[in-house]
Scaffold this motif. Structure first.
Motif, PDB file in Angstrom:
ATOM      1  N   MET A  62      37.692   2.320   1.790  1.00  0.00           N
ATOM      2  CA  MET A  62      36.269   2.478   2.019  1.00  0.00           C
ATOM      3  C   MET A  62      35.575   2.628   0.679  1.00  0.00           C
ATOM      4  SD  MET A  62      34.469   5.212   4.457  1.00  0.00           S
ATOM      5  CE  MET A  62      33.741   6.516   3.538  1.00  0.00           C
ATOM      6  N   SER A  63      34.708   1.750   0.376  1.00  0.00           N
ATOM      7  CA  SER A  63      33.992   1.797  -0.887  1.00  0.00           C
ATOM      8  C   SER A  63      32.674   2.521  -0.693  1.00  0.00           C
ATOM      9  CB  SER A  63      33.743   0.381  -1.391  1.00  0.00           C
ATOM     10  OG  SER A  63      33.015   0.436  -2.586  1.00  0.00           O
ATOM     11  N   THR A  64      32.419   3.501  -1.550  1.00  0.00           N
ATOM     12  CA  THR A  64      31.182   4.258  -1.438  1.00  0.00           C
ATOM     13  C   THR A  64      30.048   3.621  -2.209  1.00  0.00           C
ATOM     14  OG1 THR A  64      31.850   5.641  -3.301  1.00  0.00           O
ATOM     15  CG2 THR A  64      32.379   6.432  -1.078  1.00  0.00           C
ATOM     16  N   GLY A  65      30.368   2.640  -3.037  1.00  0.00           N
ATOM     17  CA  GLY A  65      29.336   1.971  -3.794  1.00  0.00           C
ATOM     18  C   GLY A  65      29.047   2.644  -5.118  1.00  0.00           C
ATOM     19  N   GLY A  66      29.573   3.833  -5.330  1.00  0.00           N
ATOM     20  CA  GLY A  66      29.362   4.547  -6.575  1.00  0.00           C
ATOM     21  C   GLY A  66      30.214   5.794  -6.589  1.00  0.00           C
ATOM     22  N   SER A  67      30.106   6.510  -7.669  1.00  0.00           N
ATOM     23  CA  SER A  67      30.886   7.720  -7.818  1.00  0.00           C
ATOM     24  C   SER A  67      30.235   8.858  -7.037  1.00  0.00           C
ATOM     25  CB  SER A  67      30.973   8.085  -9.301  1.00  0.00           C
ATOM     26  OG  SER A  67      31.770   9.218  -9.463  1.00  0.00           O
TER      27      SER A  67
ATOM     28  N   ALA B 103      29.229  17.999  -5.744  1.00  0.00           N
ATOM     29  CA  ALA B 103      28.976  18.640  -4.451  1.00  0.00           C
ATOM     30  C   ALA B 103      29.540  17.806  -3.301  1.00  0.00           C
ATOM     31  CB  ALA B 103      27.479  18.867  -4.265  1.00  0.00           C
ATOM     32  N   GLN B 104      29.402  16.496  -3.405  1.00  0.00           N
ATOM     33  CA  GLN B 104      29.923  15.623  -2.361  1.00  0.00           C
ATOM     34  C   GLN B 104      31.446  15.664  -2.337  1.00  0.00           C
ATOM     35  OE1 GLN B 104      28.012  12.041  -3.650  1.00  0.00           O
ATOM     36  NE2 GLN B 104      26.409  12.187  -2.079  1.00  0.00           N
ATOM     37  N   ARG B 105      32.069  15.640  -3.521  1.00  0.00           N
ATOM     38  CA  ARG B 105      33.530  15.746  -3.578  1.00  0.00           C
ATOM     39  C   ARG B 105      34.009  17.067  -3.011  1.00  0.00           C
ATOM     40  NH1 ARG B 105      36.566  12.399  -7.683  1.00  0.00           N
ATOM     41  NH2 ARG B 105      34.997  11.013  -8.478  1.00  0.00           N
ATOM     42  N   SER B 106      33.305  18.131  -3.332  1.00  0.00           N
ATOM     43  CA  SER B 106      33.689  19.450  -2.825  1.00  0.00           C
ATOM     44  C   SER B 106      33.614  19.494  -1.306  1.00  0.00           C
ATOM     45  CB  SER B 106      32.792  20.532  -3.420  1.00  0.00           C
ATOM     46  OG  SER B 106      32.974  20.631  -4.800  1.00  0.00           O
ATOM     47  N   ALA B 107      32.598  18.886  -0.747  1.00  0.00           N
ATOM     48  CA  ALA B 107      32.458  18.852   0.703  1.00  0.00           C
ATOM     49  C   ALA B 107      33.586  18.055   1.352  1.00  0.00           C
ATOM     50  CB  ALA B 107      31.098  18.276   1.092  1.00  0.00           C
ATOM     51  N   VAL B 108      33.940  16.928   0.745  1.00  0.00           N
ATOM     52  CA  VAL B 108      35.022  16.100   1.279  1.00  0.00           C
ATOM     53  C   VAL B 108      36.352  16.855   1.197  1.00  0.00           C
ATOM     54  CG1 VAL B 108      36.363  14.005   0.883  1.00  0.00           C
ATOM     55  CG2 VAL B 108      33.876  13.907   0.857  1.00  0.00           C
ATOM     56  N   VAL B 109      36.608  17.481   0.052  1.00  0.00           N
ATOM     57  CA  VAL B 109      37.858  18.219  -0.123  1.00  0.00           C
ATOM     58  C   VAL B 109      37.932  19.390   0.844  1.00  0.00           C
ATOM     59  CG1 VAL B 109      39.153  19.660  -1.741  1.00  0.00           C
ATOM     60  CG2 VAL B 109      38.199  17.497  -2.498  1.00  0.00           C
ATOM     61  N   LEU B 110      36.831  20.101   1.040  1.00  0.00           N
ATOM     62  CA  LEU B 110      36.819  21.219   1.985  1.00  0.00           C
ATOM     63  C   LEU B 110      37.060  20.739   3.414  1.00  0.00           C
ATOM     64  CD1 LEU B 110      36.404  24.250   2.398  1.00  0.00           C
ATOM     65  CD2 LEU B 110      33.970  23.776   2.679  1.00  0.00           C
ATOM     66  N   GLY B 111      36.463  19.620   3.783  1.00  0.00           N
ATOM     67  CA  GLY B 111      36.693  19.070   5.118  1.00  0.00           C
ATOM     68  C   GLY B 111      38.140  18.663   5.323  1.00  0.00           C
ATOM     69  N   ILE B 112      38.724  18.016   4.314  1.00  0.00           N
ATOM     70  CA  ILE B 112      40.134  17.614   4.404  1.00  0.00           C
ATOM     71  C   ILE B 112      41.026  18.843   4.468  1.00  0.00           C
ATOM     72  CG2 ILE B 112      42.002  16.548   3.079  1.00  0.00           C
ATOM     73  CD1 ILE B 112      40.011  14.381   2.264  1.00  0.00           C
ATOM     74  N   LEU B 113      40.693  19.868   3.697  1.00  0.00           N
ATOM     75  CA  LEU B 113      41.476  21.101   3.726  1.00  0.00           C
ATOM     76  C   LEU B 113      41.430  21.754   5.106  1.00  0.00           C
ATOM     77  CD1 LEU B 113      43.126  23.198   2.131  1.00  0.00           C
ATOM     78  CD2 LEU B 113      40.953  24.318   1.604  1.00  0.00           C
ATOM     79  N   CYS B 114      40.271  21.784   5.728  1.00  0.00           N
ATOM     80  CA  CYS B 114      40.151  22.378   7.065  1.00  0.00           C
ATOM     81  C   CYS B 114      40.966  21.598   8.102  1.00  0.00           C
ATOM     82  CB  CYS B 114      38.685  22.440   7.489  1.00  0.00           C
ATOM     83  SG  CYS B 114      37.719  23.643   6.575  1.00  0.00           S
ATOM     84  N   VAL B 115      40.888  20.283   8.049  1.00  0.00           N
ATOM     85  CA  VAL B 115      41.661  19.458   8.986  1.00  0.00           C
ATOM     86  C   VAL B 115      43.150  19.646   8.739  1.00  0.00           C
ATOM     87  CG1 VAL B 115      42.197  17.082   9.642  1.00  0.00           C
ATOM     88  CG2 VAL B 115      39.829  17.779   9.339  1.00  0.00           C
ATOM     89  N   SER B 116      43.535  19.718   7.470  1.00  0.00           N
ATOM     90  CA  SER B 116      44.941  19.894   7.132  1.00  0.00           C
ATOM     91  C   SER B 116      45.469  21.245   7.614  1.00  0.00           C
ATOM     92  CB  SER B 116      45.123  19.760   5.624  1.00  0.00           C
ATOM     93  OG  SER B 116      46.469  19.854   5.281  1.00  0.00           O
ATOM     94  N   VAL B 117      44.691  22.292   7.464  1.00  0.00           N
ATOM     95  CA  VAL B 117      45.106  23.614   7.948  1.00  0.00           C
ATOM     96  C   VAL B 117      45.252  23.603   9.472  1.00  0.00           C
ATOM     97  CG1 VAL B 117      44.298  25.998   8.244  1.00  0.00           C
ATOM     98  CG2 VAL B 117      44.241  24.940   5.997  1.00  0.00           C
ATOM     99  N   CYS B 118      44.355  22.924  10.155  1.00  0.00           N
ATOM    100  CA  CYS B 118      44.471  22.815  11.619  1.00  0.00           C
ATOM    101  C   CYS B 118      45.738  22.058  12.011  1.00  0.00           C
ATOM    102  CB  CYS B 118      43.242  22.124  12.199  1.00  0.00           C
ATOM    103  SG  CYS B 118      41.761  23.123  12.161  1.00  0.00           S
ATOM    104  N   LEU B 119      46.041  20.984  11.311  1.00  0.00           N
ATOM    105  CA  LEU B 119      47.238  20.199  11.632  1.00  0.00           C
ATOM    106  C   LEU B 119      48.520  20.991  11.356  1.00  0.00           C
ATOM    107  CD1 LEU B 119      46.206  16.684  10.312  1.00  0.00           C
ATOM    108  CD2 LEU B 119      46.565  17.352  12.690  1.00  0.00           C
TER     109      LEU B 119
ATOM    110  N   LEU C 285      42.926  11.851  -0.753  1.00  0.00           N
ATOM    111  CA  LEU C 285      42.492  12.738  -1.829  1.00  0.00           C
ATOM    112  C   LEU C 285      42.891  12.194  -3.196  1.00  0.00           C
ATOM    113  CD1 LEU C 285      43.062  16.454  -0.771  1.00  0.00           C
ATOM    114  CD2 LEU C 285      40.936  15.349  -1.434  1.00  0.00           C
ATOM    115  N   ALA C 286      44.079  11.624  -3.286  1.00  0.00           N
ATOM    116  CA  ALA C 286      44.524  11.059  -4.558  1.00  0.00           C
ATOM    117  C   ALA C 286      43.641   9.879  -4.964  1.00  0.00           C
ATOM    118  CB  ALA C 286      45.985  10.628  -4.455  1.00  0.00           C
ATOM    119  N   ARG C 287      43.275   9.049  -3.995  1.00  0.00           N
ATOM    120  CA  ARG C 287      42.393   7.916  -4.294  1.00  0.00           C
ATOM    121  C   ARG C 287      40.989   8.397  -4.647  1.00  0.00           C
ATOM    122  NH1 ARG C 287      41.677   4.251   0.171  1.00  0.00           N
ATOM    123  NH2 ARG C 287      42.736   5.736   1.487  1.00  0.00           N
ATOM    124  N   LEU C 288      40.538   9.477  -4.020  1.00  0.00           N
ATOM    125  CA  LEU C 288      39.225  10.038  -4.306  1.00  0.00           C
ATOM    126  C   LEU C 288      39.194  10.580  -5.736  1.00  0.00           C
ATOM    127  CD1 LEU C 288      36.484  10.770  -2.956  1.00  0.00           C
ATOM    128  CD2 LEU C 288      37.472  13.000  -2.469  1.00  0.00           C
TER     129      LEU C 288
END
Length: 76
Positions: free
Chosen positions: A1-6, A10-26, A70-73
């Motif tokens: 998925m290309s975001t079109g830019g960097s 704040a956006q990275r932090s939100a993505v990482v926090l969301g992934i962390l929450c999903v990972s903890v649930c899993l 996350l590694a690609r991000l």
């Protein structure tokens, strides 16, 4: 998925926090599956072992996919 830019910090932090929450649930789901399956197996019900193993494997693969995302991000 290309975001079109960097992404901004704040956006990275939100993505990482969301992934962390999903990972903890899993991981919590996997731990519950382990306990419930062990309890059922020791109680004599062996029918739940393979479905629980498949579900736990799917959770592992989802977590692995999130880690790769996350590694690609981080490379952007």
């Amino acid at each position: 998925m290309s975001t079109g830019g960097s992404l901004s910090y704040a956006q990275r932090s939100a993505v990482v926090l969301g992934i962390l929450c999903v990972s903890v649930c899993l991981v919590s789901l996997q731990l519950w599956l382990l306990v419930a399956t062990t309890n059922a197996h020791l109680g004599g019900d062996s029918r739940v072992v393979w479905p629980a193993a498949v579900t736990s494997g799917a959770c592992f693969l989802l977590n692995l996919g999130l880690l790769r995302y996350l590694a690609r991000l981080d490379e952007e």
